[in-house]
Write a protein that holds these residues in place. Structure first.
Motif, PDB file in Angstrom:
ATOM      1  N   ARG A   1     -10.082 -10.265  11.775  1.00 42.46           N
ATOM      2  CA  ARG A   1      -9.218  -9.531  10.832  1.00 42.46           C
ATOM      3  C   ARG A   1      -8.740  -8.201  11.406  1.00 42.46           C
ATOM      4  O   ARG A   1      -8.630  -7.200  10.707  1.00 42.46           O
ATOM      5  CB  ARG A   1      -9.924  -9.323   9.486  1.00 42.46           C
ATOM      6  N   ARG A   2      -8.445  -8.222  12.680  1.00 43.76           N
ATOM      7  CA  ARG A   2      -7.835  -7.045  13.298  1.00 43.76           C
ATOM      8  C   ARG A   2      -6.371  -7.370  13.628  1.00 43.76           C
ATOM      9  O   ARG A   2      -6.065  -8.419  14.192  1.00 43.76           O
ATOM     10  CB  ARG A   2      -8.587  -6.636  14.570  1.00 43.76           C
ATOM     11  N   LEU A   3      -5.487  -6.427  13.271  1.00 44.05           N
ATOM     12  CA  LEU A   3      -4.035  -6.605  13.404  1.00 44.05           C
ATOM     13  C   LEU A   3      -3.499  -5.722  14.525  1.00 44.05           C
ATOM     14  O   LEU A   3      -3.910  -4.553  14.642  1.00 44.05           O
ATOM     15  CB  LEU A   3      -3.338  -6.260  12.082  1.00 44.05           C
ATOM     16  N   LEU A   4      -2.607  -6.253  15.334  1.00 33.75           N
ATOM     17  CA  LEU A   4      -1.973  -5.496  16.413  1.00 33.75           C
ATOM     18  C   LEU A   4      -0.473  -5.791  16.405  1.00 33.75           C
ATOM     19  O   LEU A   4      -0.061  -6.944  16.272  1.00 33.75           O
ATOM     20  CB  LEU A   4      -2.562  -5.886  17.774  1.00 33.75           C
TER      21      LEU A   4
ATOM     22  N   ASP B   1       5.098   2.409   7.916  1.00 32.51           N
ATOM     23  CA  ASP B   1       3.813   2.237   7.221  1.00 32.51           C
ATOM     24  C   ASP B   1       2.774   1.566   8.112  1.00 32.51           C
ATOM     25  O   ASP B   1       1.564   1.689   7.875  1.00 32.51           O
ATOM     26  CB  ASP B   1       4.008   1.411   5.939  1.00 32.51           C
ATOM     27  N   LEU B   2       3.260   0.847   9.107  1.00 30.76           N
ATOM     28  CA  LEU B   2       2.365   0.114   9.996  1.00 30.76           C
ATOM     29  C   LEU B   2       2.074   0.881  11.285  1.00 30.76           C
ATOM     30  O   LEU B   2       1.591   0.311  12.261  1.00 30.76           O
ATOM     31  CB  LEU B   2       2.979  -1.236  10.346  1.00 30.76           C
ATOM     32  N   ALA B   3       2.378   2.187  11.286  1.00 27.99           N
ATOM     33  CA  ALA B   3       2.250   2.979  12.513  1.00 27.99           C
ATOM     34  C   ALA B   3       0.844   2.920  13.101  1.00 27.99           C
ATOM     35  O   ALA B   3       0.654   2.931  14.326  1.00 27.99           O
ATOM     36  CB  ALA B   3       2.640   4.430  12.238  1.00 27.99           C
TER      37      ALA B   3
ATOM     38  N   ARG C   1      -6.437  -2.937  14.870  1.00 22.05           N
ATOM     39  CA  ARG C   1      -7.243  -2.310  13.805  1.00 22.05           C
ATOM     40  C   ARG C   1      -7.352  -3.261  12.636  1.00 22.05           C
ATOM     41  O   ARG C   1      -6.582  -4.208  12.496  1.00 22.05           O
ATOM     42  CB  ARG C   1      -6.572  -1.005  13.360  1.00 22.05           C
ATOM     43  N   THR C   2      -8.282  -2.987  11.764  1.00 21.76           N
ATOM     44  CA  THR C   2      -8.515  -3.844  10.597  1.00 21.76           C
ATOM     45  C   THR C   2      -7.235  -3.965   9.775  1.00 21.76           C
ATOM     46  O   THR C   2      -6.491  -2.987   9.615  1.00 21.76           O
ATOM     47  CB  THR C   2      -9.641  -3.274   9.725  1.00 21.76           C
TER      48      THR C   2
ATOM     49  N   ARG D   1      -4.551  -5.883   0.927  1.00 20.61           N
ATOM     50  CA  ARG D   1      -3.822  -7.016   0.348  1.00 20.61           C
ATOM     51  C   ARG D   1      -3.349  -8.029   1.400  1.00 20.61           C
ATOM     52  O   ARG D   1      -2.512  -8.860   1.123  1.00 20.61           O
ATOM     53  CB  ARG D   1      -2.629  -6.540  -0.486  1.00 20.61           C
ATOM     54  N   PHE D   2      -3.905  -7.933   2.603  1.00 16.59           N
ATOM     55  CA  PHE D   2      -3.578  -8.954   3.595  1.00 16.59           C
ATOM     56  C   PHE D   2      -4.354 -10.222   3.252  1.00 16.59           C
ATOM     57  O   PHE D   2      -5.540 -10.153   2.886  1.00 16.59           O
ATOM     58  CB  PHE D   2      -3.928  -8.469   5.005  1.00 16.59           C
TER      59      PHE D   2
END
Length: 750
Positions: free
Chosen positions: A663-666, A720-722, A733-734, A738-739
């Motif tokens: 659950r980490r987003l890049l 917002d996703l900076a 990062r996590t 609401r993902f």
């Protein structure tokens, strides 16, 4: 006992090297073929046989306004006096000069059966008759005025012209073709008015570019019409180098028959294509089942060409039908351009369009100068005679006395009146009836007229500008005679662009219908008729469920991506339909039992895809490169166990988002990912535990969108996703609030 060879003069035998002897004799043969048979002269556009035919017909006084004569007589005259070759060869050349479907501007006006476009031969020469056309007289115009050189014929008993004066740009207007030793020529016919316009421009602008000349001469003009589909850039290059070609198609139109039915009517066939053989070839391909879209072909031609093509069914697209015919038959040909001609009647070389036009203009200048000099000599001689006449009239009594009583009147006349030999001879040949006052007035008037003409000719010969002006006037007269407004001069070949469609004959016969493709978790595939949205009532085998459903058409290709990194291609029309559960994909393609299908989607040409493995490696591949031609599929993503191919998503945007099982987003830029056709790829995101879960490409302007389990859509802007924006191969990062718990952005292909 060996016998001594008998020699005519009993001279000793001289040894000759065989190689030298062969080279010498073959070179002589080659030169004879090049100059005397195969290559046309750039000045009059004729080969020797054609030149001799036209000259012999002129000698027989077969002018356009005279009666016809048997072709057998003409062939005999040509063969006996000028061209010592076979009579059939000469007659074949004569026939071709008369065929309006073979020659753009016929040189011979034939009466009788001269063959047809179906390839039927002309009647025997004893049955046909012919005479010259106006175009031929233009080529011969001025031949008696010392405009060209003559040479002895093969037997030395006559003389024949080396080249014709050619007041008509025949080489390009009628074209030429021939095969010599080690070289060939092939020149298509062109429109005479367009040639004249280009020549007039070249006179004004001797350094004119090919681009400018092609504005006047856009391309060939074939006697049988047709549609030229060669791109302008290729036409320019062909005219610039003298080598190239022109794609020529038949002219056709669609005729509606009512109730959705139609037929194709072909009204013009490509140049030098025999209509009967074309129909035979189409029928042959139909019997071999290579034209699945065509139902029937009929030749309804009478005076005008009319080939009728009937489609197999009324649903067949007429453009697709014709493209398939153009691909497989001579309804489309490529007419080569090789402007290999004889310059000055001596030097074979390949010329550009400008060079061909310019050398013809130089020939016309030479003809003009020689014709003017010849006329000037005639005028000078006549003025000399007229001057003698005037002296005789002024001293008529003394002239009569000398003629009557002197023993040598000619010498006495020369001595008494200081006459020239020509003048004295002319006076002695005067008739008594010419000794009137009226005749004296006429002589003075003729003297004044000829004197004025002499002055104008001298001015013409002294001024290059006047010579070019005179040539331009002659070209304008030719342009007027062959105007596009006339039936002979109208442009017959048109220009068009080819439709940008791919012709797949295997798919062309498939009727385009909407279907819904259903893929189950256990790899069973089927189609439902129409685009179905409600899939709640779908039935599956026990323990199986829906994996992927999407809309398609029967004409589409379906791409399937497997966990071994291979792509497989299936035709939507060949997928099982009906009410059953379908069939296993494994029966349709070959892949290992320990692998499975990741997803399936409709092939879209030109699109780009991102493929990725569970280990987080991936790359971008053009979708055109993943289409497989066989059941074995096409290896694209290289994976090694325990890793598997995990994802394939369309790349439409400048950013890529990856999310892992942890659950980490890049988020990083699309350009950081390599574009390849096969390989392991580069690391997209690093993971300490787990692997890659999902990938999505998006535009920075629109932001990142995902769909949760309740089918609600969320969008976050890049600002917002900076916190999640970084470089490829970082850990990320996590995920934001609401993902989805599924770690998925939602369906990749909709």
């Amino acid at each position: 006992m060996s016998q001594k060879p008998i020699l005519p003069d009993d001279s000793p035998i001289e040894p000759v090297n065989l190689r030298d002897a062969l080279e010498e004799r073959y070179l002589a043969y080659a030169l004879s073929t090049i100059m005397g048979r195969a290559l046309p002269d750039v000045r009059d556009g004729l080969k020797p046989v054609h030149r001799r035919i036209l000259y012999a017909m002129r000698e027989l006084k077969l002018d356009p306004d005279s009666g016809y004569k048997k072709c057998a007589k003409i062939v005999g005259e040509v063969m006996g006096n000028y061209h010592p070759h076979g009579d059939q060869a000469i007659y074949d050349a004569l026939v071709r000069l008369a065929q309006d479907f073979a020659v753009r501007y016929p040189m011979v006006d034939g009466q009788g059966n001269f063959g047809n476009i179906d390839g039927d031969n002309a009647a025997a020469m004893r049955y046909t008759e012919s005479r010259l056309t106006e175009t031929a007289t233009l080529l011969l115009d001025g031949i008696d005025d010392d405009t060209v050189d003559f040479r002895p014929t093969y037997d030395g008993t006559n003389n024949e012209p080396v080249v014709l004066p050619a007041a008509f740009p025949n080489l390009l207007a009628n074209g030429s073709s021939g095969i010599a030793v080690g070289m060939a020529t092939n020149i298509p016919p062109h429109n005479a008015e367009e040639l004249c316009n280009a020549l007039l421009h070249l006179i004004k602008h001797p350094n004119a570019t090919i681009e400018k000349l092609v504005e006047y001469i856009p391309g060939p003009d074939f006697p049988t019409g047709g549609v030229i589909v060669e791109p302008r850039e290729q036409i320019l290059e062909a005219y610039r180098t003298g080598r190239g070609g022109f794609r020529l198609r038949a002219k056709w139109e669609r005729e509606d028959l009512g109730r959705g039915g139609y037929q194709i009517v072909i009204t013009e066939v490509p140049y030098q294509v025999q209509k009967s053989k074309l129909v035979e070839r189409i029928a042959e391909l139909m019997s071999e089942r290579k034209l699945p879209l065509l139902g029937d072909v009929r030749d309804e031609s009478a005076e005008e060409i009319r080939l009728v093509l009937e489609p197999k069914t009324r649903t067949v697209d007429h453009i697709l039908l014709m493209e398939s015919l153009f691909k497989l038959t001579e309804l489309e040909i490529r007419f080569g351009l090789n402007m290999n001609v004889l310059s000055g009647g001596q030097i074979p070389n390949v010329l550009s369009l400008r060079d061909v036009l310019w050398q013809w203009l130089e020939h016309r200048i030479e003809v003009l100068v020689r014709r003017s000099n010849h006329r000037l000599q005639k005028i000078e001689h006549r003025l000399e005679v007229l001057a003698g006449y005037l002296i005789a009239f002024l001293n008529i009594d003394e002239v009569i006395r000398i003629v009557r009583f002197e023993d040598q009147p000619k010498a006495k006349l020369i001595e008494t009146f200081e006459l020239t030999d020509v003048q004295a001879e002319a006076i002695l040949n005067l008739r008594l009836r010419a000794l009137s006052k009226l005749e004296e007035i006429q002589i003075r008037a003729e003297h004044d007229k000829l004197s004025a003409e002499r002055d104008s000719l001298k001015a013409l010969l002294a001024s290059e500008d006047l010579q070019w002006t005179k040539v331009a006037e002659e070209i304008k007269e030719t342009r007027e005679r062959y105007s596009k407004k006339t039936d002979l001069g109208r442009r017959r070949s048109s220009f068009a662009e080819t439709p940008t469609i791919e012709v797949d004959l295997d798919q062309a016969f498939v009727e385009k219908e909407p279907v819904t493709v259903i893929l189950s978790e256990k790899g069973w595939v089927r189609t439902l008729k129409g685009h179905v949205d409600d899939l709640s009532k779908l039935d599956f085998k026990q323990g199986d469920k829906l994996k992927r459903a999407f809309h398609a058409h029967t004409t589409d290709k379906i791409l399937m991506f497997a966990t071994n990194g291979k792509f497989f291609t299936l035709e939507a029309s060949q997928l099982p339909g009906g009410r059953g559960h379908g069939e296993p994909v494994r029966l349709m393609v070959d892949f290992e039992d320990n692998h499975d299908i990741v997803t399936a989607f409709v092939y879209q040409p030109g699109r780009r895809l991102l493929v990725a493995s569970t280990a987080g490696y991936g790359f971008i591949v053009p979708e055109d490169e993943v289409v497989a031609a066989t059941r074995k599929g096409k290896q694209v993503l290289n994976v090694s166990e325990p890793d598997e191919a995990k994802l394939v998503v369309p790349v439409e945007g400048d950013r890529i988002a990856t999310v892992g099982d942890n659950r980490r987003l890049l988020i990083f830029e699309t350009q950081e990912v390599n574009e390849m056709t096969r390989g392991k790829g580069v690391i997209l995101q690093r993971f300490r535990d787990g692997g890659l879960s999902d990938v999505k490409a998006f535009d920075a302007e629109t932001g990142l969108t995902w769909v949760d389990s309740a089918n609600r859509t969320f969008t976050m802007s890049l600002d917002d996703l900076a916190d999640w924006v970084g470089a490829r191969a970082q850990a990320g990062r996590t995920v934001p609030p609401r993902f989805p718990r599924s770690n998925s952005f939602g369906p990749a292909f909709g």
